[in-house]
Design an enzyme around this catalytic site. Sequence first.
Site, PDB file in Angstrom:
ATOM      1  N   THR A  23     -38.650 -27.021  56.722  1.00 49.25           N
ATOM      2  CA  THR A  23     -38.351 -26.228  57.924  1.00 49.25           C
ATOM      3  C   THR A  23     -37.605 -27.008  59.000  1.00 49.25           C
ATOM      4  O   THR A  23     -37.518 -26.568  60.136  1.00 49.25           O
ATOM      5  CB  THR A  23     -39.646 -25.642  58.526  1.00 49.25           C
ATOM      6  OG1 THR A  23     -40.510 -26.710  58.912  1.00 49.25           O
ATOM      7  CG2 THR A  23     -40.342 -24.719  57.537  1.00 49.25           C
ATOM      8  N   TRP A  24     -37.058 -28.178  58.633  1.00 46.64           N
ATOM      9  CA  TRP A  24     -36.279 -28.941  59.594  1.00 46.64           C
ATOM     10  C   TRP A  24     -35.092 -28.086  60.027  1.00 46.64           C
ATOM     11  O   TRP A  24     -34.399 -27.496  59.189  1.00 46.64           O
ATOM     12  CB  TRP A  24     -35.822 -30.239  58.961  1.00 46.64           C
ATOM     13  CG  TRP A  24     -35.264 -31.256  59.902  1.00 46.64           C
ATOM     14  CD1 TRP A  24     -35.332 -31.270  61.267  1.00 46.64           C
ATOM     15  CD2 TRP A  24     -34.558 -32.435  59.538  1.00 46.64           C
ATOM     16  NE1 TRP A  24     -34.718 -32.383  61.775  1.00 46.64           N
ATOM     17  CE2 TRP A  24     -34.226 -33.127  60.728  1.00 46.64           C
ATOM     18  CE3 TRP A  24     -34.173 -32.980  58.324  1.00 46.64           C
ATOM     19  CZ2 TRP A  24     -33.525 -34.323  60.743  1.00 46.64           C
ATOM     20  CZ3 TRP A  24     -33.481 -34.178  58.335  1.00 46.64           C
ATOM     21  CH2 TRP A  24     -33.166 -34.844  59.536  1.00 46.64           C
ATOM     22  N   ASP A  52     -43.365 -27.112  54.261  1.00 51.16           N
ATOM     23  CA  ASP A  52     -43.453 -28.360  55.010  1.00 51.16           C
ATOM     24  C   ASP A  52     -42.858 -28.150  56.399  1.00 51.16           C
ATOM     25  O   ASP A  52     -41.730 -27.667  56.528  1.00 51.16           O
ATOM     26  CB  ASP A  52     -42.669 -29.454  54.271  1.00 51.16           C
ATOM     27  CG  ASP A  52     -42.601 -30.742  55.064  1.00 51.16           C
ATOM     28  OD1 ASP A  52     -43.442 -31.618  54.816  1.00 51.16           O
ATOM     29  OD2 ASP A  52     -41.716 -30.866  55.926  1.00 51.16           O
ATOM     30  N   TYR A  57     -40.261 -30.308  64.875  1.00 53.19           N
ATOM     31  CA  TYR A  57     -39.181 -29.402  64.482  1.00 53.19           C
ATOM     32  C   TYR A  57     -39.089 -28.259  65.497  1.00 53.19           C
ATOM     33  O   TYR A  57     -39.997 -27.442  65.610  1.00 53.19           O
ATOM     34  CB  TYR A  57     -39.395 -28.840  63.083  1.00 53.19           C
ATOM     35  CG  TYR A  57     -39.420 -29.859  61.966  1.00 53.19           C
ATOM     36  CD1 TYR A  57     -38.999 -31.175  62.148  1.00 53.19           C
ATOM     37  CD2 TYR A  57     -39.863 -29.503  60.711  1.00 53.19           C
ATOM     38  CE1 TYR A  57     -39.027 -32.099  61.109  1.00 53.19           C
ATOM     39  CE2 TYR A  57     -39.892 -30.421  59.662  1.00 53.19           C
ATOM     40  CZ  TYR A  57     -39.477 -31.717  59.875  1.00 53.19           C
ATOM     41  OH  TYR A  57     -39.509 -32.622  58.843  1.00 53.19           O
TER      42      TYR A  57
END
Length: 159
Positions: A23-24, A52, A57
């Site tokens: 999910t960066w 993740d 983020y």
Amino acid sequence: MTLAATAIELPSGQTMPLLGQGTWYLGERPGRRQDEIAALRTGLDLGMTMIDTAEMYGGGAAEELVGEAIVGRRADVFLVDKVLPSNASRRGTVQACRRSLQRLGVDHIDLYLLHWRGTHPLAETIEAFAELVDAGDIGQWGVSNFDLSDMTELFEAGG
């Protein structure tokens, strides 16, 4: 081509999918929110049940987005989250985890990682992780982005 294994068994006995969704950069553009939620849900539908994320983020926005994407599906998701090194003191780790749980809207994180090595003593972070496991806030803990010297120090600190 097929994979020989689709999951790995962790020391706790729980299994973690080998392939998951990161999910960066998610949650950084509000105009993309619904598309990003839809993408995560599509991934879940296709069997990519590990997600993740990290408190850093989108300044927590990715965690909120993940929380919305997994509503009604928490039991199907292996959730990985990460604490920032700047928050990795004993008290700071516990507080950061509880903030993450709130943003995610869940009662536990399956695997909670120290995102990378920082200045707080690893022994303090390990103590906090143990407290979080005992409280049921996390299933297990680990580290991310550690090199050999970091791993050696981790083992020497009891990790």
